[in-house]
Design an enzyme around this catalytic site. Structure first.
Site, mmCIF file in Angstrom:
data_model
loop_
_atom_site.group_PDB
_atom_site.id
_atom_site.type_symbol
_atom_site.label_atom_id
_atom_site.label_comp_id
_atom_site.label_asym_id
_atom_site.label_seq_id
_atom_site.Cartn_x
_atom_site.Cartn_y
_atom_site.Cartn_z
ATOM 1 C CD GLU A 83 -2.586 1.325 2.604
ATOM 2 O OE1 GLU A 83 -3.579 2.064 2.632
ATOM 3 O OE2 GLU A 83 -2.195 0.660 3.576
ATOM 4 C CG ASP A 84 1.444 2.910 3.277
ATOM 5 O OD1 ASP A 84 0.496 3.341 2.604
ATOM 6 O OD2 ASP A 84 1.359 2.605 4.479
#
Length: 729
Positions: A83-84
């Protein structure tokens, strides 16, 4: 359980923790995950200023404390990479394998779910949550550990973000942890959220705890010593632990029982870990012989375990100086499941997968949840089922043949009937509990035997929605009502809509209702009206859909003549004195010759006298909106006998925007007074705010709502002058 301290932020510290329970761990793969995660998050920082990768390490450490498998720990280390960072699913799969990549992707998808969003969106997201659980429950375990560490470090967030995360934790993640059997995590999540949502309330509990310890000394040490001595005297080998309950747990008891801190008795809990199941019952016998058992507070979850595998004996006894203490008795294996719940399936001991006979198969557990929640139901029904049953403790009742029926706490004989079969529930006309006839709204208790009385031709009633406590029963009742009473609900909904739209200066035209139907994802305006009439939609839902700006800014007080919806044209109504129903509470009407309709709260005990006269019952609703403070309710208040106390109490009620219309002393003692106050209120929320304010006063020993079923033949409006109100022509 504390999160990782700075000296643990290295692969060696994590591996040292894992080796204690799994010497055969794949150290090479865990090191690789550690190095990969650290590299991917390089240059990223948390709100606190710490390197971001300290968070995944802390999450992995929390899961290592649960003795979980390598795949779960590696997922924790990588759970934010997809996700990051620039990491991808295919890259994680190529390095660490498909199993871990799928787990990491599952956590990523859960992170993106807005579980505190609008009702319909929230229901959809809960479905996705359960789909993720069905695929692999370890995804939820990582997400819970992720939330726990975020709550432990929440002070670094902006205040508004803290409140949002704390509310989501209190409403969703803490109950989810409890349902999974991870009680320690539930308690810590609740207390961390409580610290944010009500810091003054928590500080008040802590101050009173300190004061209590100064007055009574180390109660835990004293009682623990007493228990150990008693067990040793009877040659029973067992470990005894004691603790004070968490501040939020105490606060919740104060709210549920409407008691002040000084009136609570069981604020201490003790746990006895015995060597065998047989010894558990021997321990119970010793404790009950030494101390007085409190009636109605015994639960045997060893013979009737919870669906998440939880087994233990619970009892409450009167300890030193008459103080009540709660005692839990279990074996070490039962304790392991009680600490880790469903996660016990993946736990390790001495390098091998733990073969705990009490651990529950996660696949079967999730399947049982999906069965309870009715995943084929409408969004609203599904969401309500989750809230009602996911977050409730259970009671165990018996059929006349001795079969066990598990229900959430607060369930009624009606829920029992629907739990057996929908056909039985729909034909229910009454019930016998332990051989005695009881009203359908009776709350069932552990160990009771329930016999359902049915009759041919009986159909579900609208008032049953207020009696049923389980999602299964409510869904079945709503479906039946929609089929049999659609026209009646459309008529009632039409009146509700007309009144609600007039309240904001608009008309409930066909076009407005069709617009509402589109926005609410319903097939027609008539469906909107039918849902209104059956209480599945509120008038504010419909008005908000069409005129959100008007619905939000209307401050007009509701005319008393229009306060109640559901009366026939020209029909009069009065509030019953026995229960004094307030706007915001569920109500039902009973027709009375010469008096029109007498309005009762749905749980009023006096209604049992009309069980055999269904023709006199009328479905009623309070009109939504701001009601004037003219609805009288009585409070039973016990206060200290000191100068100025009564004056302060009266001032406090006035500050809450309420008026005292009557006051009567019912008991006078040298150290306290007990009095009945009649207070004029807007609604139920107004009542609760006054009770909460009074309970916070040190000189108030007890506050409770005063209701008298013997006043069934009187109405609030007949106190003094008859204020019977006629429905508008």
């Amino acid at each position: 359980m504390d999160d990782a301290s700075p000296d643990l932020l290295s692969p060696e510290a994590l591996l040292d923790a894992v080796r204690t329970y799994n010497p055969k761990t794949n150290e090479k793969l865990i090191r690789a995950a550690f190095e990969y995660g650290e590299r991917m998050h390089d240059g990223q920082f948390r709100h606190s200023g710490e390197p971001y990768f300290t968070h995944p390490i802390a999450v992995a450490s929390i899961l290592a404390e649960q003795k979980l498998d390598d795949a779960t720990l590696i997922t924790a280390l990588l759970h934010d990479t997809i996700e990051d960072t620039k990491s991808t699913f295919s890259e994680v799969a190529s390095i660490f394998g498909d199993e871990i990549a799928i787990l990491v992707d599952g956590v990523t998808k859960l992170t993106n779910l807005q579980l505190s969003s609008s009702e319909t969106k929230q229901a959809e997201n809960f479905r996705k949550l359960f789909m993720a659980m069905a695929k692999d429950l370890r995804v939820i375990l990582v997400k819970l550990a992720d939330r726990l560490h975020n709550m432990r470090t929440i002070k670094a967030m902006r205040p508004e973000k803290q409140v949002q995360k704390a509310r989501e934790t209190m409403d969703i993640y803490a109950p989810l942890a409890g349902r999974m059997g991870m009680q320690w995590m539930r308690e810590e999540l609740e207390d961390l959220a409580f610290r944010v949502l009500n810091p003054e309330g928590r500080a008040s509990i802590m101050r009173r705890f300190i004061r209590l310890q100064k007055e009574t000394g180390d109660v835990i040490h004293q009682i623990t010593g007493d228990m150990r001595s008693e067990l040793a005297e009877h040659n029973i080998e067992a470990k005894v632990f004691g603790r004070a309950k968490k501040p939020y747990s105490i606060w919740r008891k104060m709210q549920e029982k409407e008691q002040g801190f000084s009136r609570l008795s069981d604020i201490y809990g003790f746990r006895v870990i015995a060597t065998s199941e047989e010894d558990c019952y021997r321990v119970l016998g010793v404790i009950h012989r030494r101390w007085f058992a409190v009636p109605g507070r015994f639960k045997d979850y060893i013979s009737q375990p919870k669906t998440n595998g939880y087994r233990s004996i619970h009892t409450t006894v009167s300890g030193r100086d008459g103080k009540r203490v709660e005692v839990q008795i279990r074996t070490q294996q039962m304790h392991d499941v009680a600490e880790t719940g469903v996660a016990a399936h993946w736990s390790y001991r001495d390098g091998i997968r733990s073969q705990n006979p009490f651990a529950v198969d996660p696949v079967k557990w999730v399947a049982s949840l999906n069965e309870q929640f009715g995943v084929e139901d409408d969004h609203e029904d599904f969401l309500e089922a989750v809230r009602l049953e996911m977050y409730s403790d259970q009671v165990f009742c018996f059929t006349p043949k001795g079969e066990v029926v598990k229900l959430p706490r607060g369930a009624t004989p009606l829920d029992f009937a629907y739990a057996i079969h929908t056909r039985i529930g729909s034909a229910c006309v009454g019930a016998k509990v332990d051989g005695l006839r009881v009203p359908l709204w009776t709350r069932l208790k552990n160990g009771q035997s329930v016999e359902v009385v049915t009759a041919e031709g009986q159909q579900p009633q609208a008032t049953w929605l207020d009696i049923a406590a389980t999602g299964k029963a409510k869904s079945a009742i709503r479906r039946a009502l929609r089929e049999q009473d659609r026209e009646r609900f459309i008529r009632l909904g039409s009146e509700l809509a007309r009144s609600a739209f007039e309240h904001v200066g608009k008309k409930a035209t066909d076009k407005a209702l069709e617009t509402a139907a589109k926005i609410l994802r319903l097939d027609s305006g008539n469906t909107v009206l039918a849902r209104l009439g059956s209480s599945e939609l509120t008038t504010s839902n419909v008005v908000n859909a069409v005129y959100p700006e008007l619905a939000q800014h209307t401050d007009t007080s509701i005319d008393r003549k229009r306060a109640v919806i559901g009366l026939s044209q020209g029909q009069m109504h009065e509030r019953a004195l026995c229960c004094q129903p307030l706007p915001g509470e569920r109500i039902v009407g009973i027709t009375q010759r010469g008096r029109g309709v007498v309005v009762h709260a749905i749980d009023c005990q006096a209604l049992s006298g009309f069980e055999d006269e269904p023709q006199r019952w009328v479905d009623l609703h309070w009109l939504e909106g701001t009601h004037p403070p003219i609805h009288t309710a009585r409070l039973d208040v016990t206060i200290g006998n000191d100068a100025g106390v009564l004056g302060r109490i009266c001032t406090l009620i006035g500050e809450q925007g309420a008026n005292i219309s009557d006051l009567a002393f019912v008991d006078r003692k040298p150290d306290f007074y007990r009095l009945i106050l009649s207070v004029e209120l807007r609604d139920a929320e107004h009542l609760h705010s006054i009770i909460s304010a009074l309970m916070a006063e040190d000189d108030v020993a007890e506050v409770a709502r005063h209701q008298n079923p013997n006043d069934v033949n009187e109405s609030v409006d007949n106190m003094g002058t008859n204020l019977g109100i006629q429905a508008p022509e």
